[in-house]
Design an enzyme around this catalytic site. Structure first.
Site, mmCIF file in Angstrom:
data_model
loop_
_atom_site.group_PDB
_atom_site.id
_atom_site.type_symbol
_atom_site.label_atom_id
_atom_site.label_comp_id
_atom_site.label_asym_id
_atom_site.label_seq_id
_atom_site.Cartn_x
_atom_site.Cartn_y
_atom_site.Cartn_z
ATOM 1 N N PRO A 82 -11.127 4.051 52.540
ATOM 2 C CA PRO A 82 -11.782 3.796 51.245
ATOM 3 C C PRO A 82 -10.797 3.177 50.268
ATOM 4 O O PRO A 82 -9.716 3.715 50.029
ATOM 5 C CB PRO A 82 -12.201 5.204 50.776
ATOM 6 C CG PRO A 82 -11.244 6.140 51.462
ATOM 7 C CD PRO A 82 -10.888 5.483 52.772
ATOM 8 N N SER A 111 -15.361 3.739 48.774
ATOM 9 C CA SER A 111 -14.841 4.540 47.664
ATOM 10 C C SER A 111 -15.818 4.587 46.499
ATOM 11 O O SER A 111 -16.445 3.591 46.152
ATOM 12 C CB SER A 111 -13.525 3.944 47.185
ATOM 13 O OG SER A 111 -13.158 4.513 45.946
ATOM 14 N N TYR A 134 -15.031 10.747 44.108
ATOM 15 C CA TYR A 134 -13.931 11.182 43.245
ATOM 16 C C TYR A 134 -14.517 12.123 42.190
ATOM 17 O O TYR A 134 -15.399 11.724 41.427
ATOM 18 C CB TYR A 134 -13.315 9.979 42.530
ATOM 19 C CG TYR A 134 -12.153 9.322 43.242
ATOM 20 C CD1 TYR A 134 -11.111 10.082 43.767
ATOM 21 C CD2 TYR A 134 -12.066 7.932 43.339
ATOM 22 C CE1 TYR A 134 -10.025 9.470 44.394
ATOM 23 C CE2 TYR A 134 -10.982 7.322 43.964
ATOM 24 C CZ TYR A 134 -9.966 8.102 44.486
ATOM 25 O OH TYR A 134 -8.894 7.498 45.092
ATOM 26 N N THR A 160 -12.184 12.627 48.055
ATOM 27 C CA THR A 160 -10.751 12.330 48.069
ATOM 28 C C THR A 160 -10.132 13.303 47.080
ATOM 29 O O THR A 160 -10.415 13.243 45.887
ATOM 30 C CB THR A 160 -10.497 10.869 47.653
ATOM 31 O OG1 THR A 160 -11.111 10.017 48.622
ATOM 32 C CG2 THR A 160 -9.001 10.570 47.590
ATOM 33 N N LYS A 207 -10.255 14.343 52.171
ATOM 34 C CA LYS A 207 -9.127 13.417 52.357
ATOM 35 C C LYS A 207 -7.985 13.771 51.407
ATOM 36 O O LYS A 207 -8.222 14.077 50.235
ATOM 37 C CB LYS A 207 -9.615 11.986 52.076
ATOM 38 C CG LYS A 207 -8.544 10.913 52.126
ATOM 39 C CD LYS A 207 -9.180 9.524 52.116
ATOM 40 C CE LYS A 207 -8.159 8.409 52.141
ATOM 41 N NZ LYS A 207 -7.607 8.087 50.838
ATOM 42 N N SER A 229 -3.291 12.417 54.823
ATOM 43 C CA SER A 229 -3.034 11.174 54.085
ATOM 44 C C SER A 229 -2.162 11.486 52.885
ATOM 45 O O SER A 229 -2.355 12.509 52.218
ATOM 46 C CB SER A 229 -4.385 10.618 53.590
ATOM 47 O OG SER A 229 -4.193 9.616 52.610
ATOM 48 N N HIS A 231 -2.131 9.036 50.654
ATOM 49 C CA HIS A 231 -2.730 7.991 49.818
ATOM 50 C C HIS A 231 -1.868 6.728 49.876
ATOM 51 O O HIS A 231 -1.734 5.999 48.884
ATOM 52 C CB HIS A 231 -2.856 8.498 48.377
ATOM 53 C CG HIS A 231 -4.088 8.015 47.650
ATOM 54 N ND1 HIS A 231 -5.164 8.810 47.374
ATOM 55 C CD2 HIS A 231 -4.393 6.801 47.125
ATOM 56 C CE1 HIS A 231 -6.067 8.109 46.698
ATOM 57 N NE2 HIS A 231 -5.623 6.891 46.546
ATOM 58 N N ASP A 262 -4.199 8.645 57.870
ATOM 59 C CA ASP A 262 -3.888 7.308 57.359
ATOM 60 C C ASP A 262 -2.550 7.345 56.669
ATOM 61 O O ASP A 262 -1.917 8.391 56.576
ATOM 62 C CB ASP A 262 -4.998 6.732 56.466
ATOM 63 C CG ASP A 262 -5.068 7.319 55.065
ATOM 64 O OD1 ASP A 262 -4.047 7.805 54.538
ATOM 65 O OD2 ASP A 262 -6.164 7.275 54.482
ATOM 66 N N ARG A 266 0.211 0.221 60.879
ATOM 67 C CA ARG A 266 0.399 -1.237 60.850
ATOM 68 C C ARG A 266 0.312 -1.872 62.232
ATOM 69 O O ARG A 266 0.497 -3.090 62.360
ATOM 70 C CB ARG A 266 1.776 -1.594 60.247
ATOM 71 C CG ARG A 266 1.980 -1.111 58.825
ATOM 72 C CD ARG A 266 1.102 -1.881 57.827
ATOM 73 N NE ARG A 266 1.295 -1.407 56.458
ATOM 74 C CZ ARG A 266 0.566 -0.437 55.897
ATOM 75 N NH1 ARG A 266 -0.390 0.185 56.569
ATOM 76 N NH2 ARG A 266 0.804 -0.076 54.648
ATOM 77 N N GLY A 285 -5.559 1.009 55.572
ATOM 78 C CA GLY A 285 -5.718 0.683 54.155
ATOM 79 C C GLY A 285 -5.296 -0.735 53.824
ATOM 80 O O GLY A 285 -6.073 -1.694 53.957
ATOM 81 N N ARG A 286 -4.029 -0.905 53.436
ATOM 82 C CA ARG A 286 -3.566 -2.220 52.957
ATOM 83 C C ARG A 286 -3.828 -3.364 53.933
ATOM 84 O O ARG A 286 -4.190 -4.467 53.488
ATOM 85 C CB ARG A 286 -2.094 -2.147 52.578
ATOM 86 C CG ARG A 286 -1.846 -1.279 51.327
ATOM 87 C CD ARG A 286 -0.362 -1.241 50.996
ATOM 88 N NE ARG A 286 -0.038 -0.347 49.882
ATOM 89 C CZ ARG A 286 0.154 0.954 50.011
ATOM 90 N NH1 ARG A 286 0.015 1.544 51.183
ATOM 91 N NH2 ARG A 286 0.459 1.686 48.948
HETATM 92 C C1 LIG Z 1 -5.304 -0.749 46.525
HETATM 93 C C2 LIG Z 1 -5.659 0.615 47.056
HETATM 94 C C3 LIG Z 1 -6.760 1.274 46.543
HETATM 95 C C4 LIG Z 1 -7.122 2.531 47.046
HETATM 96 N N1 LIG Z 1 -8.245 3.156 46.567
HETATM 97 C C5 LIG Z 1 -8.625 4.351 47.106
HETATM 98 C C6 LIG Z 1 -9.832 4.974 46.696
HETATM 99 O O1 LIG Z 1 -10.552 4.469 45.843
HETATM 100 N N2 LIG Z 1 -10.183 6.143 47.305
HETATM 101 C C7 LIG Z 1 -9.397 6.732 48.264
HETATM 102 O O2 LIG Z 1 -9.737 7.776 48.810
HETATM 103 N N3 LIG Z 1 -8.244 6.161 48.654
HETATM 104 C C8 LIG Z 1 -7.844 4.985 48.114
HETATM 105 N N4 LIG Z 1 -6.700 4.386 48.559
HETATM 106 C C9 LIG Z 1 -5.928 5.009 49.653
HETATM 107 C C10 LIG Z 1 -6.440 4.540 51.008
HETATM 108 O O3 LIG Z 1 -7.717 5.065 51.283
HETATM 109 C C11 LIG Z 1 -5.510 5.009 52.140
HETATM 110 O O4 LIG Z 1 -5.297 6.408 52.043
HETATM 111 C C12 LIG Z 1 -4.161 4.299 52.123
HETATM 112 O O5 LIG Z 1 -4.285 2.962 51.714
HETATM 113 C C13 LIG Z 1 -3.571 4.371 53.534
HETATM 114 O O6 LIG Z 1 -2.318 3.837 53.566
HETATM 115 P P1 LIG Z 1 -1.977 2.330 54.065
HETATM 116 O O7 LIG Z 1 -2.343 1.437 52.931
HETATM 117 O O8 LIG Z 1 -0.515 2.423 54.292
HETATM 118 O O9 LIG Z 1 -2.776 2.072 55.315
HETATM 119 C C14 LIG Z 1 -6.323 3.145 48.054
HETATM 120 C C15 LIG Z 1 -5.209 2.455 48.568
HETATM 121 C C16 LIG Z 1 -4.884 1.199 48.086
HETATM 122 C C17 LIG Z 1 -3.683 0.483 48.687
#
Ligand SMILES: Cc1cc2nc3c(=O)[nH]c(=O)nc-3n(C[C@H](O)[C@H](O)[C@H](O)COP(=O)(O)O)c2cc1C
Length: 337
Positions: A82, A111, A134, A160, A207, A229, A231, A262, A266, A285-286
């Protein structure tokens, strides 16, 4: 210069193309992490320290990467995390992510902070969906979304819960991409899990778990799945890597509910490592942001396909017939034999 076809690009090339194509503010926001970025770096460093035990005398040539989650058959354990701020990449980015997830046939976690509504996500994709709420937006809004998700056939809903303090990019708390207001944190309480569990009939996802104690509290309160996670390193600086927290969570949960992971995934090899340590699947995620930033829906599809191809290669080279059969025996932790 002529650009390589997308199908031949690796993740680093996709990331580079995304950097050139994304608005600079979106790039900064996606690449950002809390304070010194130590947690962000540790997520990948910890994964890189885990090695594989190569095996060649076997007949595995086409390993099965499929799995079942929330009763849905999925072709790959690489699921879409998300992300509330895809819309910073472009007006169509959320639709492209939805489309890319359909093409890849993977599960899409959406999300509460995204611009698209629960209904718009469902209209834009054939991918199985999970809504992640949220509580900063209030119980009433979480419940409205969760009930709509239930009606629309989402696979699960969840919370989350690690934003006990808001996300930080360097030393700053970014503004909400949904309403431009300053982001806030929200205390995490098992009562919120019990409440959502009472209100909806779908499985409940929690999460943001990074310890055995929190995993126990979440599962005792009714979580049907927990996501290990940090985050993506955006909350607590000097946190452990998610992959380092995974074993104690898996031990504590003892198969009562599935565990996802998560933060730092990569490559397909990273996914095999997470599964070997007890995760059922991973959220990405990214790299999904890079995929959509580089090439829209096709980019998202390519990122998932690439991770799945890489995973297959690792399964062949470690002699495992199916992702569901991966165990810790495929791994060597650096420093041990
Ligand atoms: C730009 C961005 C926005 C995110 N927004 C949310 C969100 O709205 N809700 C949420 O549960 N996690 C959010 N996350 C966390 C991601 O769900 C995830 O846990 C995280 O990106 C995983 O790590 P990675 O980017 O290294 O894969 C966000 C992450 C990024 C990079």
């Amino acid at each position: 210069m002529e650009r390589k076809p997308l199908a031949q690009m690796g993740l680093k090339e996709i990331r580079e193309l995304a950097r050139l194509r994304m608005p600079p503010e979106a790039w900064e926001h996606f690449m950002g992490a809390a304070e010194s970025r130590t947690t962000l770096r540790r997520n990948q460093r910890a994964l890189r320290r885990i090695l594989f035990r190569q095996r060649i005398f076997h007949d595995v040539t086409d390993p099965d990467t499929s799995l079942k989650l929330f009763g849905r058959q999925l072709p790959t354990p690489a699921l879409v995390a998300p992300i509330g701020s895809f819309s910073l990449i472009g007006e169509r980015a959320e639709r492209q992510v939805a489309d890319g997830a359909s093409r890849a046939g993977t599960m899409l976690f959406v999300s509460h902070a995204a611009k698209s509504s629960v209904r718009e996500w469902a209209e834009g994709t054939s991918a199985p969906l999970v809504f992640m709420g949220y509580l900063t937006r209030g119980r009433e809004d979480v419940l409205n979304c969760a009930r709509t998700a239930e009606k629309l056939g989402y696979a699960a809903v969840g919370l989350t819960m690690d934003t006990v303090q808001p996300v930080k990019i360097g030393d700053h708390v970014p503004l909400s991409t949904k309403d431009g207001r300053p982001r806030k944190g929200h205390p995490a309480s098992p009562r919120d899990i019990e409440w959502l569990k009472r209100e909806v009939s779908l499985p409940i996802v929690v999460k943001g778990i990074m310890s055995a104690e929190d995993a126990r509290i979440a599962v005792d309160a009714g979580a049907d799945l927990v996501v290990v996670s940090n985050h993506g390193g955006r909350i607590l600086d000097f946190n452990r890597a998610a992959i380092e927290a995974l074993p104690e969570v898996v031990r504590e949960v003892r198969g009562r509910v599935p565990v996802l992971l998560d933060s730092g995934i990569r490559s397909g090899g990273d996914i095999v490592k997470a599964v070997a340590l007890g995760a059922k699947a991973v959220l990405v995620g990214r790299p999904i942001g890079w995929g959509v930033g580089a090439a829209g829906a096709e980019g998202v599809e390519r990122v998932i396909a690439m991770l799945t191809e890489e995973m297959k290669r690792v399964l062949i080279l470690t002699g495992v017939r199916a992702i569901s059969e991966v165990t810790d025996s495929v791994l060597i932790h650096e420093g041990s034999q």
